[in-house]
Design a protein around this motif. Structure first.
Motif, short mmCIF file in Angstrom:
data_model
loop_
_atom_site.label_atom_id
_atom_site.label_comp_id
_atom_site.label_asym_id
_atom_site.label_seq_id
_atom_site.Cartn_x
_atom_site.Cartn_y
_atom_site.Cartn_z
N ILE A 136 1.03 -1.22 0.15
CA ILE A 136 -0.08 0.00 -0.13
C ILE A 136 0.76 1.21 0.18
N SER A 137 1.89 1.25 0.34
CA SER A 137 3.01 2.44 0.70
C SER A 137 3.56 2.66 -0.67
N ILE A 138 3.64 1.54 -1.51
CA ILE A 138 4.18 1.85 -2.75
C ILE A 138 3.09 2.34 -3.71
N ALA A 139 1.95 2.01 -3.47
CA ALA A 139 0.68 2.40 -4.16
C ALA A 139 0.48 3.94 -3.86
N GLY A 140 0.84 4.29 -2.46
CA GLY A 140 0.55 5.78 -2.03
C GLY A 140 1.69 6.57 -2.50
N LEU A 141 2.75 5.97 -2.82
CA LEU A 141 3.87 6.78 -3.35
C LEU A 141 3.74 7.16 -4.88
N TYR A 142 3.15 6.08 -5.45
CA TYR A 142 2.79 6.36 -6.99
C TYR A 142 1.52 7.31 -7.20
N TYR A 143 0.66 7.05 -6.46
CA TYR A 143 -0.67 7.74 -6.42
C TYR A 143 -0.30 9.33 -6.07
N ASN A 144 0.85 9.87 -5.31
CA ASN A 144 1.09 11.02 -4.91
C ASN A 144 2.43 11.37 -5.34
N ALA A 145 2.94 10.92 -6.55
CA ALA A 145 4.13 11.28 -7.07
C ALA A 145 4.55 12.82 -7.44
N MET A 146 3.50 13.59 -7.38
CA MET A 146 3.75 15.00 -7.35
C MET A 146 4.78 15.48 -6.02
N TYR A 147 4.60 14.74 -5.27
CA TYR A 147 5.16 14.85 -4.07
C TYR A 147 6.43 13.60 -3.94
N TYR A 148 6.82 13.23 -4.66
CA TYR A 148 7.81 11.91 -4.91
C TYR A 148 9.29 12.28 -3.91
N PRO A 149 9.89 13.20 -3.83
CA PRO A 149 11.05 13.56 -3.08
C PRO A 149 10.77 13.28 -1.64
N LEU A 150 9.75 13.97 -1.29
CA LEU A 150 9.19 14.06 -0.07
C LEU A 150 8.72 12.88 0.68
N LEU A 151 8.03 11.82 -0.05
CA LEU A 151 7.35 10.69 0.24
C LEU A 151 8.74 9.70 0.27
N TRP A 152 9.64 9.88 -0.65
CA TRP A 152 10.88 9.11 -0.86
C TRP A 152 11.61 9.11 0.61
N LEU A 153 11.75 10.48 1.11
CA LEU A 153 12.34 10.73 2.36
C LEU A 153 11.53 9.84 3.57
N PHE A 154 10.21 10.24 3.45
CA PHE A 154 9.49 9.57 4.68
C PHE A 154 9.94 8.02 4.33
N SER A 155 9.98 7.51 3.57
CA SER A 155 10.05 6.15 3.31
C SER A 155 11.46 5.52 3.80
N LYS A 156 12.59 6.49 3.41
CA LYS A 156 14.00 6.19 3.71
C LYS A 156 14.09 6.22 5.36
N ILE A 157 13.64 7.06 6.04
CA ILE A 157 13.72 7.15 7.37
C ILE A 157 12.45 6.06 8.16
N GLU A 158 11.75 5.53 7.43
CA GLU A 158 10.83 4.49 7.66
C GLU A 158 9.64 5.19 8.55
N ILE A 159 9.39 6.45 8.24
CA ILE A 159 8.24 6.75 8.92
C ILE A 159 7.10 7.04 7.71
N THR A 160 6.40 6.21 7.34
CA THR A 160 5.70 6.21 6.01
C THR A 160 4.20 6.79 6.65
N SER A 161 3.91 7.00 8.01
CA SER A 161 2.68 7.34 8.43
C SER A 161 2.41 8.90 8.23
N LEU A 162 3.93 9.64 7.87
CA LEU A 162 4.20 11.17 7.58
C LEU A 162 3.49 11.37 6.04
N TYR A 163 3.08 10.24 5.38
CA TYR A 163 2.51 10.22 3.91
C TYR A 163 1.31 11.29 4.22
N LEU A 164 0.66 10.94 5.25
CA LEU A 164 -0.50 11.95 5.51
C LEU A 164 -0.20 13.24 5.31
N VAL A 165 0.88 13.70 5.51
CA VAL A 165 1.40 15.18 5.47
C VAL A 165 0.95 15.64 4.05
#
Length: 201
Positions: A136-165
């Protein structure tokens, strides 16, 4: 029958279908744009540097920021136009003023995205749900790819709950731009030709 005589979510959706559809289409279009730009820039940077890096390049961050600003600009114009159009009906007594209309339209248009991001946040705290959470995190990343760098960073630091930002900027722009249009404030971008003609008439 005008909007004052209708009630319920179904009637709201039908009455504002044009604006909701635009918001949804803009979201999908900018997902594709953001993903293509971010991946292309990162691949180009990797070729120039000749090696992979643990972090995204500066070019990718700049490209991602531009994609995000373009997306928010599209939201602004769409919702300002809707607000300006509704102002004519409000001034004519054919519609009641509803300052929450912009955010309601945005919520409906982004219902799929909100569902995905809330599930990502919830699953991130459930032990044993790593596989489902990852998908689902991958789906969220692709569905919000206009924020790709930011979501990539949240994934990198393993706090994907911040996707809500990522829901905050769009919600604020939709609310404030609709309100601006309803109040009769000038569009910060060159006013669309169709809106100028409608004002003249």
């Amino acid at each position: 029958m005008d909007e004052n005589e209708k009630g319920g979510l179904g009637a709201f959706f039908k009455t504002n279908m044009d604006g909701i559809s635009k918001l949804f289409i803009y979201h999908i279009a900018m997902c594709i744009f953001g993903l293509v730009v971010s991946i292309a820039l990162e691949m180009l940077t990797t070729q120039i540097r000749g090696e992979d890096s643990e972090w995204l390049s500066v070019a990718t961050w700049i490209g991602g920021a531009c994609g995000m600003l373009i997306y928010l600009g599209l939201l602004y114009v769409c919702m300002w136009e809707k607000g300006a159009s509704d102002k004519i009906k409000i001034d004519g007594g054919r519609q009641k003023k509803n300052i929450a209309k912009g955010i309601l339209m945005w919520l409906i248009a982004n219902s799929i995205n909100i569902f995905i991001l809330v599930n990502i946040a919830v699953l991130s705290f459930i032990p044993g749900a790593e596989n489902t959470h990852g998908l689902i995190s991958i789906a969220g990343l692709y569905y919000n790819a206009m924020y790709y760098p930011l979501l990539w960073l949240f994934s990198k630091i393993e706090i994907t709950s911040l996707y809500l930002v990522t829901l905050i900027p769009g919600a604020l722009v939709a609310f404030l731009s609709y309100l601006s249009g309803v109040k009769g404030q000038r569009c910060i971008f060159p006013e669309p030709k169709g809106e100028r003609n409608r004002r003249i008439r």
